[in-house]
Design a protein around this motif. Structure first.
Motif, PDB file in Angstrom:
ATOM      1  N   GLY A  30       0.810  -1.214   0.000  1.00  0.00           N
ATOM      2  CA  GLY A  30       0.000   0.000   0.000  1.00  0.00           C
ATOM      3  C   GLY A  30       0.835   1.251   0.000  1.00  0.00           C
ATOM      4  O   GLY A  30       1.731   1.425  -0.835  1.00  0.00           O
ATOM      5  N   GLU A  31       0.550   2.144   0.975  1.00  0.00           N
ATOM      6  CA  GLU A  31       1.271   3.414   1.061  1.00  0.00           C
ATOM      7  C   GLU A  31       2.747   3.198   1.397  1.00  0.00           C
ATOM      8  O   GLU A  31       3.139   2.158   1.910  1.00  0.00           O
ATOM      9  N   ASP A  32       3.540   4.226   1.128  1.00  0.00           N
ATOM     10  CA  ASP A  32       4.936   4.199   1.550  1.00  0.00           C
ATOM     11  C   ASP A  32       4.995   4.186   3.080  1.00  0.00           C
ATOM     12  O   ASP A  32       4.165   4.798   3.758  1.00  0.00           O
ATOM     13  N   ILE A  33       5.982   3.481   3.595  1.00  0.00           N
ATOM     14  CA  ILE A  33       6.128   3.345   5.048  1.00  0.00           C
ATOM     15  C   ILE A  33       7.330   4.144   5.523  1.00  0.00           C
ATOM     16  O   ILE A  33       8.419   4.072   4.933  1.00  0.00           O
ATOM     17  N   ILE A  34       7.122   4.904   6.614  1.00  0.00           N
ATOM     18  CA  ILE A  34       8.200   5.678   7.222  1.00  0.00           C
ATOM     19  C   ILE A  34       8.729   4.898   8.414  1.00  0.00           C
ATOM     20  O   ILE A  34       7.974   4.531   9.320  1.00  0.00           O
ATOM     21  N   VAL A  35      10.021   4.617   8.438  1.00  0.00           N
ATOM     22  CA  VAL A  35      10.667   3.887   9.516  1.00  0.00           C
ATOM     23  C   VAL A  35      11.463   4.868  10.370  1.00  0.00           C
ATOM     24  O   VAL A  35      12.240   5.662   9.837  1.00  0.00           O
ATOM     25  N   SER A  36      11.266   4.810  11.676  1.00  0.00           N
ATOM     26  CA  SER A  36      11.952   5.734  12.577  1.00  0.00           C
ATOM     27  C   SER A  36      12.566   4.988  13.752  1.00  0.00           C
ATOM     28  O   SER A  36      11.917   4.119  14.344  1.00  0.00           O
ATOM     29  N   THR A  37      13.812   5.322  14.065  1.00  0.00           N
ATOM     30  CA  THR A  37      14.482   4.814  15.274  1.00  0.00           C
ATOM     31  C   THR A  37      14.985   5.979  16.121  1.00  0.00           C
ATOM     32  O   THR A  37      15.865   5.807  16.958  1.00  0.00           O
ATOM     33  N   SER A  38      14.408   7.165  15.913  1.00  0.00           N
ATOM     34  CA  SER A  38      14.914   8.380  16.545  1.00  0.00           C
ATOM     35  C   SER A  38      14.791   8.362  18.061  1.00  0.00           C
ATOM     36  O   SER A  38      15.555   9.042  18.755  1.00  0.00           O
ATOM     37  N   ASN A  39      13.849   7.601  18.616  1.00  0.00           N
ATOM     38  CA  ASN A  39      13.682   7.548  20.071  1.00  0.00           C
ATOM     39  C   ASN A  39      14.315   6.316  20.701  1.00  0.00           C
ATOM     40  O   ASN A  39      14.071   6.018  21.865  1.00  0.00           O
ATOM     41  N   GLY A  40      15.086   5.580  19.908  1.00  0.00           N
ATOM     42  CA  GLY A  40      15.763   4.404  20.446  1.00  0.00           C
ATOM     43  C   GLY A  40      15.025   3.116  20.197  1.00  0.00           C
ATOM     44  O   GLY A  40      15.604   2.041  20.216  1.00  0.00           O
ATOM     45  N   GLY A  41      13.710   3.187  19.958  1.00  0.00           N
ATOM     46  CA  GLY A  41      12.932   2.005  19.635  1.00  0.00           C
ATOM     47  C   GLY A  41      12.758   1.876  18.137  1.00  0.00           C
ATOM     48  O   GLY A  41      13.556   2.387  17.347  1.00  0.00           O
ATOM     49  N   LEU A  42      11.706   1.222  17.723  1.00  0.00           N
ATOM     50  CA  LEU A  42      11.417   1.043  16.297  1.00  0.00           C
ATOM     51  C   LEU A  42       9.969   1.417  16.050  1.00  0.00           C
ATOM     52  O   LEU A  42       9.058   0.895  16.692  1.00  0.00           O
ATOM     53  N   GLN A  43       9.756   2.338  15.110  1.00  0.00           N
ATOM     54  CA  GLN A  43       8.406   2.748  14.759  1.00  0.00           C
ATOM     55  C   GLN A  43       8.250   2.752  13.240  1.00  0.00           C
ATOM     56  O   GLN A  43       9.110   3.258  12.516  1.00  0.00           O
ATOM     57  N   LEU A  44       7.138   2.166  12.789  1.00  0.00           N
ATOM     58  CA  LEU A  44       6.783   2.165  11.380  1.00  0.00           C
ATOM     59  C   LEU A  44       5.399   2.785  11.247  1.00  0.00           C
ATOM     60  O   LEU A  44       4.483   2.458  12.015  1.00  0.00           O
ATOM     61  N   LYS A  45       5.234   3.657  10.268  1.00  0.00           N
ATOM     62  CA  LYS A  45       3.924   4.251  10.041  1.00  0.00           C
ATOM     63  C   LYS A  45       3.762   4.606   8.570  1.00  0.00           C
ATOM     64  O   LYS A  45       4.738   4.838   7.859  1.00  0.00           O
ATOM     65  N   THR A  46       2.497   4.622   8.142  1.00  0.00           N
ATOM     66  CA  THR A  46       2.214   5.005   6.764  1.00  0.00           C
ATOM     67  C   THR A  46       2.311   6.516   6.639  1.00  0.00           C
ATOM     68  O   THR A  46       2.222   7.251   7.637  1.00  0.00           O
ATOM     69  N   GLU A  47       2.478   6.992   5.401  1.00  0.00           N
ATOM     70  CA  GLU A  47       2.608   8.430   5.188  1.00  0.00           C
ATOM     71  C   GLU A  47       1.388   9.191   5.667  1.00  0.00           C
ATOM     72  O   GLU A  47       1.499  10.300   6.174  1.00  0.00           O
ATOM     73  N   SER A  48       0.205   8.602   5.532  1.00  0.00           N
ATOM     74  CA  SER A  48      -1.030   9.260   5.975  1.00  0.00           C
ATOM     75  C   SER A  48      -1.147   9.299   7.486  1.00  0.00           C
ATOM     76  O   SER A  48      -1.906  10.099   8.036  1.00  0.00           O
ATOM     77  N   GLY A  49      -0.432   8.399   8.199  1.00  0.00           N
ATOM     78  CA  GLY A  49      -0.518   8.319   9.650  1.00  0.00           C
ATOM     79  C   GLY A  49      -1.678   7.492  10.150  1.00  0.00           C
ATOM     80  O   GLY A  49      -1.900   7.377  11.357  1.00  0.00           O
ATOM     81  N   ASP A  50      -2.447   6.887   9.235  1.00  0.00           N
ATOM     82  CA  ASP A  50      -3.601   6.079   9.647  1.00  0.00           C
ATOM     83  C   ASP A  50      -3.193   4.763  10.287  1.00  0.00           C
ATOM     84  O   ASP A  50      -3.943   4.197  11.086  1.00  0.00           O
ATOM     85  N   PHE A  51      -2.011   4.250   9.935  1.00  0.00           N
ATOM     86  CA  PHE A  51      -1.537   2.983  10.477  1.00  0.00           C
ATOM     87  C   PHE A  51      -0.129   3.175  11.031  1.00  0.00           C
ATOM     88  O   PHE A  51       0.702   3.858  10.420  1.00  0.00           O
ATOM     89  N   SER A  52       0.114   2.553  12.185  1.00  0.00           N
ATOM     90  CA  SER A  52       1.458   2.622  12.768  1.00  0.00           C
ATOM     91  C   SER A  52       1.689   1.412  13.652  1.00  0.00           C
ATOM     92  O   SER A  52       0.752   0.753  14.111  1.00  0.00           O
ATOM     93  N   PHE A  53       2.972   1.136  13.904  1.00  0.00           N
ATOM     94  CA  PHE A  53       3.377   0.036  14.784  1.00  0.00           C
ATOM     95  C   PHE A  53       4.675   0.446  15.455  1.00  0.00           C
ATOM     96  O   PHE A  53       5.607   0.923  14.806  1.00  0.00           O
ATOM     97  N   LYS A  54       4.742   0.264  16.780  1.00  0.00           N
ATOM     98  CA  LYS A  54       5.904   0.714  17.538  1.00  0.00           C
ATOM     99  C   LYS A  54       6.328  -0.328  18.552  1.00  0.00           C
ATOM    100  O   LYS A  54       5.484  -0.938  19.212  1.00  0.00           O
ATOM    101  N   VAL A  55       7.640  -0.520  18.666  1.00  0.00           N
ATOM    102  CA  VAL A  55       8.224  -1.372  19.697  1.00  0.00           C
ATOM    103  C   VAL A  55       8.995  -0.467  20.661  1.00  0.00           C
ATOM    104  O   VAL A  55       9.872   0.292  20.229  1.00  0.00           O
ATOM    105  N   SER A  56       8.675  -0.526  21.942  1.00  0.00           N
ATOM    106  CA  SER A  56       9.333   0.322  22.939  1.00  0.00           C
ATOM    107  C   SER A  56       9.546  -0.486  24.210  1.00  0.00           C
ATOM    108  O   SER A  56       9.083  -1.621  24.334  1.00  0.00           O
ATOM    109  N   GLY A  57      10.220   0.116  25.166  1.00  0.00           N
ATOM    110  CA  GLY A  57      10.453  -0.590  26.420  1.00  0.00           C
ATOM    111  C   GLY A  57      11.372   0.177  27.340  1.00  0.00           C
ATOM    112  O   GLY A  57      11.770   1.306  27.053  1.00  0.00           O
TER     113      GLY A  57
END
Length: 404
Positions: A30-57
């Motif tokens: 589907g949409e392009d996915i933005i991958v971010s590790t800026s906070n030390g964890g792992l976050q993936l989200k679509t460009e629209s922001g409607d879908f996201s997934f984050k691993v933290s701890g």
């Protein structure tokens, strides 16, 4: 030894094969996915922001050196030392279809090797301005209890919160909540736990909790916060209650404040007040837990308060959102002091049990992920049941924390 050599050879050959393989291209349906590790964890989200997934701890390692009252109320020891994992957590959270959010958190703490389910809930945000939460979570009850354990001022929360049930237990339930730039309001209805296998006839009624906060002043260099909380455990009349607290150190020996039988009413409230003036922060809360018993002349009450003051040496300040404080910017040093008192009262008992604590501490927020803390805690038990028991104690506690 031979088996180890063979294993290493197999691993080397496998690694070489992987390294020699051509790298592929990751594609999405589907949409392009933005991958971010800026906070030390792992976050993936679509460009629209409607879908996201984050691993933290988080990982918190504590070391404590404590004596007298902190070690053992029966005076079988005078000193104690302990290094332990205070909290180890991993969480999975995200958003789906814009209006749905979820979180699943697994945790292990206080040296317990078992991993347990902590949070597991789903939020629906489509009924603006009210959000609906269903599942299991740690309720926000009081200002310091609403602040993440990663960013509370001292290593442990004030002693009074050990005697309250409004923010603990991670019970299953449903909650309605709303908030604006300077206010929050939440109402939660929760079950009182599972039926005891040895007492299957015991009733389990629903408890409820309410919290409201308001910040009448919210400026860059000045913040004023007030709040009120109410919790009703709605207990079964067959239940007994023993309220015990550790004097401001997790590994300290607990002191019994109140013991009651056949409790028919168990309610509590907390009043919040805080102010932040540039780098100076002041905060105080007052709490009461009122218990009524079916037994004649056997009611009880636990009350307490604390006040704490902190100063950021490098000119920073804590962030504030949703009725709670959070972390400051990286590179900040913070000095603080706290005074706390808790008292247990019971009908028919001539003397109350009272504990007073003093805490001094320093925090260093090295980065947005790493925090180091050092606390000195002094406690005094004002009512001694037994002359052989300690009535004073102290502790030095250090913590190294990594949050991702």
């Amino acid at each position: 030894m031979k088996l180890k050599a063979i294993s290493m050879a197999v691993a080397a050959v496998t690694a070489g094969f992987v390294l020699s393989a051509s790298a592929g291209v990751v594609k999405t349906e589907g949409e392009d996915i933005i991958v971010s590790t800026s906070n030390g964890g792992l976050q993936l989200k679509t460009e629209s922001g409607d879908f996201s997934f984050k691993v933290s701890g988080k990982l918190q390692w504590d070391y404590a050196d404590y004596s007298d009252l902190m070690v053992d109320a029966a005076k079988t020891q005078d000193k104690g030392r302990s290094g332990y994992i205070r909290r180890g957590e991993v969480a999975f959270s995200g958003k789906a279809y814009d209006s749905w959010k979820y979180k699943l958190k697994l945790t292990s703490d206080e040296g317990n090797e078992k991993v347990k389910l902590d949070d597991a809930y789903i939020d629906y945000t489509g009924l603006n301005p009210v959000d609906v939460r269903v599942g299991r979570w740690d309720r926000s009850f009081g200002l310091e209890d609403s602040t993440s354990s990663s960013w509370i001022m001292a290593i442990e929360r004030p002693m009074i919160f050990s005697a309250l049930n409004g923010g603990g237990g991670n019970k299953y339930g449903i909650q309605l909540a709303t908030e604006g730039d300077n206010y929050t309001l939440s109402l939660g209805l929760h079950n009182n736990g599972e039926v005891d296998e040895e007492n299957t006839k015991q009733e389990r009624l629903a408890s409820y909790a309410v919290r409201a906060t308001f910040a009448p002043v919210m400026e860059d260099n000045m913040l004023v916060h007030v709040g009120i909380n109410y919790y009703n455990a709605n207990p079964d009349k067959k239940e007994d209650r023993t309220i015990s607290v550790a004097p401001a150190v997790k590994k300290a020996a607990k002191v019994d404040l109140v013991n009651l039988t056949s409790v028919k009413s168990d309610s509590e409230y907390v009043l919040e007040l805080a102010g932040q003036f540039q780098s100076l922060q002041a905060q105080a809360e007052y709490a009461v837990r009122d218990l009524k018993s079916d037994d004649a002349n056997a009611d009880g009450k636990v009350s307490g308060y604390y006040g704490q003051l902190s100063y950021m040496l490098d000119g920073g300040k804590r962030s504030y959102k949703g009725g709670a404080f959070s972390k400051p910017e990286s590179g900040q040093w913070e000095l603080f002091g706290r005074y706390g008192k808790i008292k247990g009262e019971k009908d028919g008992v001539s003397e109350d049990t009272e504990i007073t604590t003093y805490t001094l501490g320093v925090n260093y927020f090295a980065t947005k992920n790493i925090r180091a803390s050092l606390n000195y805690v002094n406690a005094k038990l004002d009512h001694k049941v037994d002359a052989d028991k300690h009535d004073k104690g102290s502790a030095v506690v250090g913590r190294l924390q990594y949050v991702f």
